[in-house]
Design a protein around this motif. Sequence first.
Motif, PDB file in Angstrom:
ATOM      1  N   UNK A  50     -17.307 -10.059  -5.279  1.00  0.00           N
ATOM      2  CA  UNK A  50     -16.187 -11.288  -5.223  1.00  0.00           C
ATOM      3  C   UNK A  50     -16.464 -11.340  -3.715  1.00  0.00           C
ATOM      4  N   UNK A  51     -15.418 -12.198  -3.400  1.00  0.00           N
ATOM      5  CA  UNK A  51     -14.470 -12.369  -1.420  1.00  0.00           C
ATOM      6  C   UNK A  51     -14.152 -13.364  -1.639  1.00  0.00           C
ATOM      7  N   UNK A  52     -12.615 -12.719  -1.407  1.00  0.00           N
ATOM      8  CA  UNK A  52     -11.345 -14.214  -1.393  1.00  0.00           C
ATOM      9  C   UNK A  52     -10.537 -14.460   0.270  1.00  0.00           C
ATOM     10  N   UNK A  53     -10.413 -14.841   0.607  1.00  0.00           N
ATOM     11  CA  UNK A  53      -9.275 -15.014   1.480  1.00  0.00           C
ATOM     12  C   UNK A  53      -7.865 -15.064   1.297  1.00  0.00           C
ATOM     13  N   UNK A  54      -8.172 -13.854   2.641  1.00  0.00           N
ATOM     14  CA  UNK A  54      -6.259 -13.811   2.391  1.00  0.00           C
ATOM     15  C   UNK A  54      -5.154 -14.295   3.535  1.00  0.00           C
ATOM     16  N   UNK A  55      -4.219 -14.096   3.882  1.00  0.00           N
ATOM     17  CA  UNK A  55      -2.970 -14.400   4.972  1.00  0.00           C
ATOM     18  C   UNK A  55      -2.701 -12.909   5.265  1.00  0.00           C
ATOM     19  N   UNK A  56      -1.679 -12.937   6.690  1.00  0.00           N
ATOM     20  CA  UNK A  56      -1.231 -11.743   6.747  1.00  0.00           C
ATOM     21  C   UNK A  56       0.030 -12.423   7.454  1.00  0.00           C
ATOM     22  N   UNK A  57       0.955 -11.650   7.134  1.00  0.00           N
ATOM     23  CA  UNK A  57       1.080  -9.956   7.126  1.00  0.00           C
ATOM     24  C   UNK A  57       0.744  -9.665   5.633  1.00  0.00           C
ATOM     25  N   UNK A  58       0.933 -10.716   4.465  1.00  0.00           N
ATOM     26  CA  UNK A  58       1.277 -10.394   3.232  1.00  0.00           C
ATOM     27  C   UNK A  58       0.105 -10.020   2.581  1.00  0.00           C
ATOM     28  N   UNK A  59      -0.731 -10.707   2.553  1.00  0.00           N
ATOM     29  CA  UNK A  59      -2.407 -10.025   1.837  1.00  0.00           C
ATOM     30  C   UNK A  59      -2.318 -10.614   0.179  1.00  0.00           C
ATOM     31  N   UNK A  60      -1.456 -11.569   0.144  1.00  0.00           N
ATOM     32  CA  UNK A  60      -1.615 -11.503  -1.003  1.00  0.00           C
ATOM     33  C   UNK A  60      -2.733 -11.092  -2.477  1.00  0.00           C
ATOM     34  N   UNK A 117      -7.723   4.910   3.051  1.00  0.00           N
ATOM     35  CA  UNK A 117      -7.672   3.365   3.829  1.00  0.00           C
ATOM     36  C   UNK A 117      -8.947   3.651   4.413  1.00  0.00           C
ATOM     37  N   UNK A 118     -10.255   3.410   4.750  1.00  0.00           N
ATOM     38  CA  UNK A 118     -10.557   3.359   6.432  1.00  0.00           C
ATOM     39  C   UNK A 118      -9.423   2.611   7.666  1.00  0.00           C
ATOM     40  N   UNK A 119      -9.854   3.630   8.661  1.00  0.00           N
ATOM     41  CA  UNK A 119      -8.644   2.822   9.663  1.00  0.00           C
ATOM     42  C   UNK A 119      -7.326   2.933   9.484  1.00  0.00           C
ATOM     43  N   UNK A 120      -7.002   3.345   8.634  1.00  0.00           N
ATOM     44  CA  UNK A 120      -5.281   3.474   7.777  1.00  0.00           C
ATOM     45  C   UNK A 120      -4.435   3.421   9.336  1.00  0.00           C
ATOM     46  N   UNK A 121      -4.574   3.586  10.334  1.00  0.00           N
ATOM     47  CA  UNK A 121      -4.046   4.445  11.684  1.00  0.00           C
ATOM     48  C   UNK A 121      -4.847   3.350  12.631  1.00  0.00           C
ATOM     49  N   UNK A 122      -5.313   2.089  12.023  1.00  0.00           N
ATOM     50  CA  UNK A 122      -4.936   1.206  13.041  1.00  0.00           C
ATOM     51  C   UNK A 122      -4.503  -0.107  11.822  1.00  0.00           C
ATOM     52  N   UNK A 123      -3.985  -0.279  11.276  1.00  0.00           N
ATOM     53  CA  UNK A 123      -3.663  -1.014  10.504  1.00  0.00           C
ATOM     54  C   UNK A 123      -1.962  -1.157  11.641  1.00  0.00           C
ATOM     55  N   UNK A 124      -1.704  -2.918  12.309  1.00  0.00           N
ATOM     56  CA  UNK A 124      -0.155  -3.307  12.823  1.00  0.00           C
ATOM     57  C   UNK A 124       0.789  -3.130  11.745  1.00  0.00           C
ATOM     58  N   UNK A 147       1.181  -3.622   7.677  1.00  0.00           N
ATOM     59  CA  UNK A 147       1.157  -2.151   7.082  1.00  0.00           C
ATOM     60  C   UNK A 147       2.437  -2.256   6.053  1.00  0.00           C
ATOM     61  N   UNK A 148       3.009  -2.473   6.767  1.00  0.00           N
ATOM     62  CA  UNK A 148       5.025  -2.325   6.235  1.00  0.00           C
ATOM     63  C   UNK A 148       4.591  -3.717   4.586  1.00  0.00           C
ATOM     64  N   UNK A 149       4.253  -4.413   5.005  1.00  0.00           N
ATOM     65  CA  UNK A 149       3.806  -5.828   4.163  1.00  0.00           C
ATOM     66  C   UNK A 149       3.303  -5.063   2.596  1.00  0.00           C
ATOM     67  N   UNK A 167       4.716  -4.122  -0.794  1.00  0.00           N
ATOM     68  CA  UNK A 167       3.482  -5.645  -1.972  1.00  0.00           C
ATOM     69  C   UNK A 167       3.168  -4.378  -3.038  1.00  0.00           C
ATOM     70  N   UNK A 168       2.631  -3.049  -2.919  1.00  0.00           N
ATOM     71  CA  UNK A 168       2.029  -2.371  -3.842  1.00  0.00           C
ATOM     72  C   UNK A 168       3.430  -1.472  -3.956  1.00  0.00           C
TER      73      UNK A 168
END
Length: 393
Positions: free
Chosen positions: A98-108, A124-131, A135-137, A141-142
């Motif tokens: 499956x492939x889905x569209x997401x919107x930042x920052x929430x990525x619902x 998370x691969x490249x967790x260190x690079x999350x803006x 990251x906060x959003x 949300x989780x």
Amino acid sequence: MTDVTTLAASAPSALEPADAAERALRHRKLRAAMAEQGLDAILAYAPAWRRENVRYLTDTSVGGTATFALLPLDGPATAYSTRLSDLAPLLRTGWVDDARLIALPGAEALVDAVAELGLRRIGVGHLELLPLGFDRAIREGMPGVELVSATTLLDEARMVKSAWELERMRTAAAVSDAAWNAFVEVLEPGITEYDIVAGVEAEIKRLGAEDNFMLIASGTDEVLGMTPPSRRVIQAGDMVRTELTPQTGGYWLQICRSVTVGPPSPEQRRSFELFREAADAGFAVVKPGVTAHEIAVAENDVFRRHGLGEYCSDQWTRVRGHGVGLHLDETPIIEGNHTVLPEGATFIIHPNTFTPIAGYHVFGDQVVVTATGAEYFVSTERRLFSSDEGSRR
């Protein structure tokens, strides 16, 4: 306007048997690592400049500002992108379900998928690079979901290449050989560095390369390193150096060579022989179980024997080589790094540095570790080239 729901619900393409076997191999490898580290899923994050982990899970070249691939411990793989035009290619390769569209920052859409799967601990691969805002959003949300770094896990998984990957890298190697031939063929006094790179780019794009990372330097003994191309005009007596890395089928393949404009001077010949001796010393110790550090020591010892040990320091050079695969500068770094190299690891050995003999010099080849040593990818001769003789003579 394109219907996002229709795109997202479209069935993925059927995989060729070899591709299906490769995807299954990667899923087994990653799920074994997940189980060992107590993870419910791996979430590969791809900012615009580091897409190798998403490519590893999707075999798709994506262009979104942010893209994700989610592989749970049990269940189908899915992908998410901020770019609508990524969705069809992600489904077309057949590597995700499956492939889905997401919107930042929430990525619902991504947050909802995690909640639906009941995931509690995600690597998370490249967790260190999350803006920070993103990251906060997603953390908000989780609630109750722990996000930990899986960057090293994915680096280690990608380090050992399968036969399927090595075949793609050999295709990229043929493009590298053609690129070097184009580099030498256009070289003459009066041409600019821009013109040289343009000739190389034209040839590799004709051959189907997706991208190219290329550094260049020209001049005599005043050259201290390589840079992107400039307007500098090539002159008789110059040595022109390049680190040339085309990407084909997702994989980068690097070659380092130098060429003189006209016959090489005694100093240029002496410099080349030193660098070839250092590279050969590094190649000679390659075998399964050797460490990246041991390869660097073998290279550096050659400079020390010639009284040039000070040029092995970080004042003059960055690394003696590095891994190359879905990323052009990946694990292992061949310098002060005790990563053990298993059979199937791919990297370039290049003792590129400055010495007072003839300035900065580059020379090196990408190899794969085999049961008996190192196998070269490119067929380009391992010598100092001259524009007077052409690339193949």
